[in-house]
Design a protein around this motif. Structure first.
Motif, short mmCIF file in Angstrom:
data_model
loop_
_atom_site.label_atom_id
_atom_site.label_comp_id
_atom_site.label_asym_id
_atom_site.label_seq_id
_atom_site.Cartn_x
_atom_site.Cartn_y
_atom_site.Cartn_z
N GLY A 114 -113.71 -17.87 -22.55
CA GLY A 114 -113.36 -17.84 -21.13
C GLY A 114 -113.88 -16.62 -20.40
O GLY A 114 -113.25 -16.17 -19.42
N LEU A 115 -115.02 -16.08 -20.83
CA LEU A 115 -115.58 -14.88 -20.22
C LEU A 115 -116.76 -15.17 -19.31
O LEU A 115 -117.41 -14.23 -18.82
CB LEU A 115 -116.01 -13.89 -21.31
N SER A 116 -117.06 -16.44 -19.08
CA SER A 116 -118.20 -16.77 -18.20
C SER A 116 -117.97 -16.25 -16.78
O SER A 116 -118.92 -15.85 -16.10
CB SER A 116 -118.41 -18.28 -18.18
N TYR A 117 -116.73 -16.26 -16.34
CA TYR A 117 -116.41 -15.76 -15.00
C TYR A 117 -116.79 -14.29 -14.86
O TYR A 117 -117.31 -13.86 -13.82
CB TYR A 117 -114.92 -15.96 -14.72
N PHE A 118 -116.55 -13.51 -15.90
CA PHE A 118 -116.91 -12.09 -15.87
C PHE A 118 -118.43 -11.92 -15.82
O PHE A 118 -118.93 -11.02 -15.11
CB PHE A 118 -116.35 -11.38 -17.10
N VAL A 119 -119.15 -12.75 -16.53
CA VAL A 119 -120.61 -12.66 -16.53
C VAL A 119 -121.17 -13.00 -15.15
O VAL A 119 -122.09 -12.34 -14.66
CB VAL A 119 -121.21 -13.59 -17.60
N ARG A 120 -120.61 -14.01 -14.50
CA ARG A 120 -121.09 -14.44 -13.19
C ARG A 120 -120.70 -13.47 -12.09
O ARG A 120 -121.48 -13.23 -11.16
CB ARG A 120 -120.53 -15.83 -12.86
N ASN A 121 -119.50 -12.92 -12.17
CA ASN A 121 -118.99 -12.08 -11.07
C ASN A 121 -118.18 -10.94 -11.65
O ASN A 121 -116.93 -10.95 -11.58
CB ASN A 121 -118.15 -12.94 -10.12
N PRO A 122 -118.83 -9.92 -12.22
CA PRO A 122 -118.08 -8.87 -12.92
C PRO A 122 -117.17 -8.05 -12.02
O PRO A 122 -116.07 -7.66 -12.43
CB PRO A 122 -119.19 -8.01 -13.54
N GLN A 123 -117.59 -7.78 -10.79
CA GLN A 123 -116.76 -6.94 -9.91
C GLN A 123 -115.46 -7.65 -9.57
O GLN A 123 -114.37 -7.06 -9.66
CB GLN A 123 -117.54 -6.59 -8.65
N GLN A 124 -115.54 -8.92 -9.17
CA GLN A 124 -114.32 -9.65 -8.83
C GLN A 124 -113.48 -9.88 -10.07
O GLN A 124 -112.24 -9.86 -10.01
CB GLN A 124 -114.69 -10.99 -8.19
N ALA A 125 -114.12 -10.08 -11.22
CA ALA A 125 -113.36 -10.30 -12.46
C ALA A 125 -112.56 -9.06 -12.83
O ALA A 125 -111.42 -9.16 -13.29
CB ALA A 125 -114.32 -10.67 -13.59
N LEU A 130 -107.16 -6.48 -13.11
CA LEU A 130 -106.12 -5.50 -12.75
C LEU A 130 -104.91 -6.18 -12.11
O LEU A 130 -103.78 -5.66 -12.22
CB LEU A 130 -106.70 -4.45 -11.81
N LEU A 131 -105.13 -7.32 -11.48
CA LEU A 131 -104.04 -8.04 -10.82
C LEU A 131 -103.43 -9.11 -11.74
O LEU A 131 -102.62 -9.92 -11.29
CB LEU A 131 -104.55 -8.71 -9.55
N LEU A 132 -103.82 -9.12 -13.01
CA LEU A 132 -103.34 -10.08 -14.01
C LEU A 132 -103.73 -11.51 -13.67
O LEU A 132 -103.09 -12.46 -14.12
CB LEU A 132 -101.82 -9.98 -14.17
N ARG A 133 -104.80 -11.66 -12.89
CA ARG A 133 -105.27 -13.00 -12.53
C ARG A 133 -106.35 -13.49 -13.47
O ARG A 133 -106.50 -14.70 -13.66
CB ARG A 133 -105.80 -12.99 -11.09
N PHE A 134 -107.11 -12.59 -14.05
CA PHE A 134 -108.18 -12.95 -14.99
C PHE A 134 -107.69 -12.68 -16.41
O PHE A 134 -107.48 -11.54 -16.81
CB PHE A 134 -109.44 -12.13 -14.70
N LYS A 135 -107.52 -13.78 -17.15
CA LYS A 135 -106.98 -13.67 -18.50
C LYS A 135 -107.83 -14.52 -19.43
O LYS A 135 -107.64 -15.75 -19.51
CB LYS A 135 -105.52 -14.15 -18.54
N PRO A 136 -108.78 -13.91 -20.15
CA PRO A 136 -109.57 -14.68 -21.10
C PRO A 136 -108.69 -15.32 -22.17
O PRO A 136 -107.52 -14.96 -22.34
CB PRO A 136 -110.51 -13.63 -21.71
N ASN A 137 -109.26 -16.24 -22.90
CA ASN A 137 -108.53 -16.93 -23.96
C ASN A 137 -107.95 -15.92 -24.95
O ASN A 137 -108.55 -14.88 -25.22
CB ASN A 137 -109.44 -17.91 -24.68
N LEU A 138 -106.81 -16.24 -25.47
CA LEU A 138 -106.06 -15.45 -26.46
C LEU A 138 -105.17 -14.39 -25.83
O LEU A 138 -104.25 -13.89 -26.48
CB LEU A 138 -106.97 -14.78 -27.50
N THR A 139 -105.43 -13.99 -24.58
CA THR A 139 -104.70 -12.86 -23.99
C THR A 139 -103.58 -13.29 -23.05
O THR A 139 -102.88 -12.43 -22.50
CB THR A 139 -105.67 -11.95 -23.20
N ASP A 140 -103.37 -14.58 -22.86
CA ASP A 140 -102.39 -15.05 -21.87
C ASP A 140 -100.96 -14.59 -22.14
O ASP A 140 -100.21 -14.35 -21.18
CB ASP A 140 -102.42 -16.58 -21.79
#
Length: 375
Positions: A114-125, A130-140
């Motif tokens: 679930g890290l594709s979002y970070f690759v596409r948009n690292p700044q927003q990710a 920091l806002l607990l909105r982006f949570k890759p798999n295993l970290t939920d």
């Protein structure tokens, strides 16, 4: 009055950590032994329920001894520690996955984690992280626990005085999920995988059981086989286990489960903690509490002691398991996903988790004043 600690809590929390690690490694043969294969719920329910149990037990004792202000400060300090751990854990996890993906050619580990979002948009990710909105798999589970801890100061005084009122309000909040679809937003228009509005009920029920468990109980008047509630719970556990096993044979499942029941039962949502999952876990927990004595005699063996030790250091061991899962997946992929390598990485990961817990236990003992250490 809240005092004492049930040794079964550490055991089952440690067992949940083992199950979580094995379930998170793709193709791991030991994952066939975890609780998710024999019922509607899995290790996540165990972890959240026992987190509520342990939190109310610990901070309730502090509130009664030192006051609610001190307890609230301790809770908020713990939540801050978990938040910092969450940030560092994501950083380490992303580094491991990116390195592993460079060596694995059979699958895209960045996509799987679930890290594709970070690759596409690292700044927003990073901002969403920091806002607990982006949570890759295993970290939920960690952000969920942070949020539940932040809410604990609001309900702890009422939990200690009027537990049934808090449980009632928690049930009402849980019912808002199927009625109105309540959940928190996540990145890219998504929602939290573990819906806090639903999963808070397990946390509250864990705390309520912690308080209830400290009260003196009357001796059981009848054998378990003559107690209606135990019979109902055990029957539901067995039936759900048979239904879960039948999923491996779709033809058999369709033959055994009428369409009317299937329409009522499915989908069994993990995100919203569907009633089937909730009831299965509660029935399973009730049966375990009745069948396993509170004494430590059945825990006086090496495997149980190691499991309890991992449960006592659940945060550290959980974080290690999150990092070990992609490493085990990478090792399995490089070895061709052979069965011997999958068994080896599953046992090696478990050994490292046990080693960390033992090291933390030793460090705690060495730091205890007045303890004589033999050389």
């Amino acid at each position: 009055m809240i005092n004492g600690r049930d040794p079964r809590i550490d055991f089952f929390r440690g067992l949940a950590l083992i199950f979580i690690f094995w379930d998170h490694v793709p193709g791991n043969p030991f994952a066939q032994l975890t609780v998710r294969n024999y019922g509607f719920s899995d290790a996540a329910e165990i972890f959240v329920f026992l987190a509520g149990y342990a939190a109310v037990l610990a901070y309730g004792r502090i509130a009664l001894r030192d006051g609610f202000v001190v307890a609230c400060v301790r809770i908020l300090r713990r939540a801050w520690v978990l938040y910092v751990v969450h940030i560092f854990l994501l950083t380490l996890l992303m580094g491991i996955v990116f390195v592993a993906n460079n060596h694995v050619e059979t699958r895209d580990m960045i996509q799987e984690m679930g890290l594709s979002y970070f690759v596409r948009n690292p700044q927003q990710a990073l901002a969403d992280e920091l806002l607990l909105r982006f949570k890759p798999n295993l970290t939920d589970p960690l952000p969920l626990y942070i949020l539940l801890l932040l809410a604990l100061p609001l309900i702890l005084p009422w939990m200690l005085r009027r537990t049934e009122y808090v449980v009632g309000l928690s049930v009402a909040l849980y019912l808002m999920v199927p009625l109105f679809g309540w959940n928190l937003s996540a990145y890219e228009g998504g929602v939290w995988y573990f819906n806090p509005v639903a999963w808070q009920l397990l946390f509250v029920l864990g705390g309520a059981c912690a308080i209830r468990g400290q009260r003196p109980s009357a001796p059981q008047p009848r054998p378990l086989k003559q107690q209606p509630l135990f019979i109902v719970c055990a029957t539901y556990v067995v039936i759900s286990g048979l239904i879960t096993l039948s999923w491996k044979w779709p033809g058999l499942h369709e033959m055994l489960i009428p369409k009317a029941i299937s329409d009522l039962l499915y989908p069994i949502s993990k995100t919203d903690l569907s009633p089937a999952r909730l009831l299965h876990f509660l029935a399973l927990a009730y049966c375990a509490a009745k069948l396993l004595p509170t004494g430590q005699a059945w825990l006086n063996n090496w495997p149980a002691q190691q499991t309890c030790r991992m449960g006592r250091y659940s945060l550290e061991v959980f974080c290690l398991s999150v990092l070990l899962a992609p490493l085990a997946d990478m090792a399995n992929a490089l070895a061709g996903d052979t069965w011997p390598m999958q068994v080896f990485t599953a046992l090696l990961g478990l050994g490292l988790m046990m080693l960390m817990a033992s090291g933390l236990e030793l460090n705690k003992r060495l730091g205890t004043p007045g303890r004589v250490v033999a050389v």
